[in-house]
Write a protein that holds these residues in place. Structure first.
Motif, PDB file in Angstrom:
ATOM      1  N   UNK A 178       0.784  -1.228   0.000  1.00  0.00           N
ATOM      2  CA  UNK A 178       0.000   0.000   0.000  1.00  0.00           C
ATOM      3  C   UNK A 178       0.816   1.279   0.000  1.00  0.00           C
ATOM      4  N   UNK A 179       2.137   1.159  -0.008  1.00  0.00           N
ATOM      5  CA  UNK A 179       3.018   2.332  -0.008  1.00  0.00           C
ATOM      6  C   UNK A 179       3.784   2.398  -1.327  1.00  0.00           C
ATOM      7  N   UNK A 180       3.948   3.609  -1.850  1.00  0.00           N
ATOM      8  CA  UNK A 180       4.675   3.778  -3.114  1.00  0.00           C
ATOM      9  C   UNK A 180       6.174   3.772  -2.888  1.00  0.00           C
ATOM     10  N   UNK A 181       6.879   3.113  -3.781  1.00  0.00           N
ATOM     11  CA  UNK A 181       8.343   3.151  -3.838  1.00  0.00           C
ATOM     12  C   UNK A 181       8.716   3.726  -5.189  1.00  0.00           C
ATOM     13  N   UNK A 182       9.454   4.837  -5.209  1.00  0.00           N
ATOM     14  CA  UNK A 182       9.805   5.705  -4.092  1.00  0.00           C
ATOM     15  C   UNK A 182       8.566   6.416  -3.578  1.00  0.00           C
ATOM     16  N   UNK A 183       8.654   6.990  -2.360  1.00  0.00           N
ATOM     17  CA  UNK A 183       7.480   7.660  -1.796  1.00  0.00           C
ATOM     18  C   UNK A 183       7.025   8.828  -2.678  1.00  0.00           C
ATOM     19  N   UNK A 184       5.756   9.153  -2.602  1.00  0.00           N
ATOM     20  CA  UNK A 184       5.205  10.273  -3.362  1.00  0.00           C
ATOM     21  C   UNK A 184       5.825  11.585  -2.884  1.00  0.00           C
ATOM     22  N   UNK A 185       5.829  12.619  -3.736  1.00  0.00           N
ATOM     23  CA  UNK A 185       6.282  13.936  -3.264  1.00  0.00           C
ATOM     24  C   UNK A 185       5.369  14.440  -2.151  1.00  0.00           C
ATOM     25  N   UNK A 186       5.817  15.480  -1.474  1.00  0.00           N
ATOM     26  CA  UNK A 186       5.025  16.078  -0.406  1.00  0.00           C
ATOM     27  C   UNK A 186       3.685  16.535  -0.991  1.00  0.00           C
ATOM     28  N   UNK A 187       2.600  16.213  -0.309  1.00  0.00           N
ATOM     29  CA  UNK A 187       1.266  16.564  -0.822  1.00  0.00           C
ATOM     30  C   UNK A 187       1.003  18.057  -0.628  1.00  0.00           C
ATOM     31  N   UNK A 188       0.104  18.623  -1.429  1.00  0.00           N
ATOM     32  CA  UNK A 188      -0.237  20.043  -1.239  1.00  0.00           C
ATOM     33  C   UNK A 188      -0.767  20.334   0.165  1.00  0.00           C
ATOM     34  N   UNK A 189      -1.483  19.381   0.759  1.00  0.00           N
ATOM     35  CA  UNK A 189      -2.024  19.594   2.098  1.00  0.00           C
ATOM     36  C   UNK A 189      -0.919  19.641   3.154  1.00  0.00           C
ATOM     37  N   UNK A 190       0.147  18.879   2.956  1.00  0.00           N
ATOM     38  CA  UNK A 190       1.233  18.811   3.940  1.00  0.00           C
ATOM     39  C   UNK A 190       2.348  19.814   3.664  1.00  0.00           C
ATOM     40  N   UNK A 191       2.298  20.508   2.535  1.00  0.00           N
ATOM     41  CA  UNK A 191       3.400  21.382   2.102  1.00  0.00           C
ATOM     42  C   UNK A 191       3.744  22.432   3.157  1.00  0.00           C
TER      43      UNK A 191
END
Length: 183
Positions: free
Chosen positions: A125-138
């Motif tokens: 359930x996790x992406x490799x490599x991890x996704x970029x920082x989300x707009x909500x978490x920026x």
């Protein structure tokens, strides 16, 4: 009838949006403080330092001290296996990414970089490599975390043969398309 708002105590937990209290600075006797500063500065120049006493001489062959020899700077075999290999491609990517105190590309450009990475996959359930920082978490993500996430993407690009296109993308971005470390 409404009751007045309850005043927060210092031990009460903070809620999202609460103002964090800051101490009030109160400066007293500025002339005295300035005179003390000058006195300390003058004494610092007048004081001298002297080397400490020399350690006692140890006769050669003393059984209390084992003979020593300098060692090389090779990493331990187990440490070398856990670190990613630093290829010239990764070094070029990191140099470009950190030029002019850059942290990471802004969101749209970072997503374009991520879309270029080959071999992305989901594992548990996790992406490799991890996704970029989300707009909500920026806004709440520190510059260091953003830079580390970008480093993960650049390492992935170098390991999967995409360093050239990613480097070209990084070099094509204008400086105002980067987040920079603030001083």
């Amino acid at each position: 009838m409404t009751s007045p708002p309850k005043k927060r105590g210092l031990d009460d937990p903070y809620q999202f949006g609460d103002a964090i209290p800051t101490p009030e600075a109160l400066e007293k006797d500025t002339d005295t403080a300035w005179a003390l500063f000058h006195a300390l500065a003058e004494n610092a120049d007048a004081q001298s330092t002297a080397p400490g006493p020399a350690p006692p001489a140890v006769p050669p062959g003393d059984p209390a001290y084992a003979p020593t020899a300098p060692t090389g700077l090779q990493p331990a075999p187990e440490a070398a296996a856990t670190q990613p290999a630093q290829s010239p491609d990764l070094e070029a990517l990191m140099l470009e990414a950190r030029r002019n105190n850059r942290v990471c590309p802004l969101l749209e450009d970072w997503q374009a970089l991520y879309d270029m990475l080959p071999g992305k996959r989901q594992v548990d359930g996790q992406w490799e490599p991890p996704l970029p920082i989300s707009p909500q978490a920026w806004r709440v993500t520190s510059s260091m975390i953003k830079r580390l996430c970008l480093r993960d993407h650049l390492e992935w690009a170098a390991r999967h043969g995409a360093a050239g296109p990613v480097l070209a993308l990084l070099r094509s971005l204008p400086e105002d398309h980067w987040l920079h470390v603030e001083h």
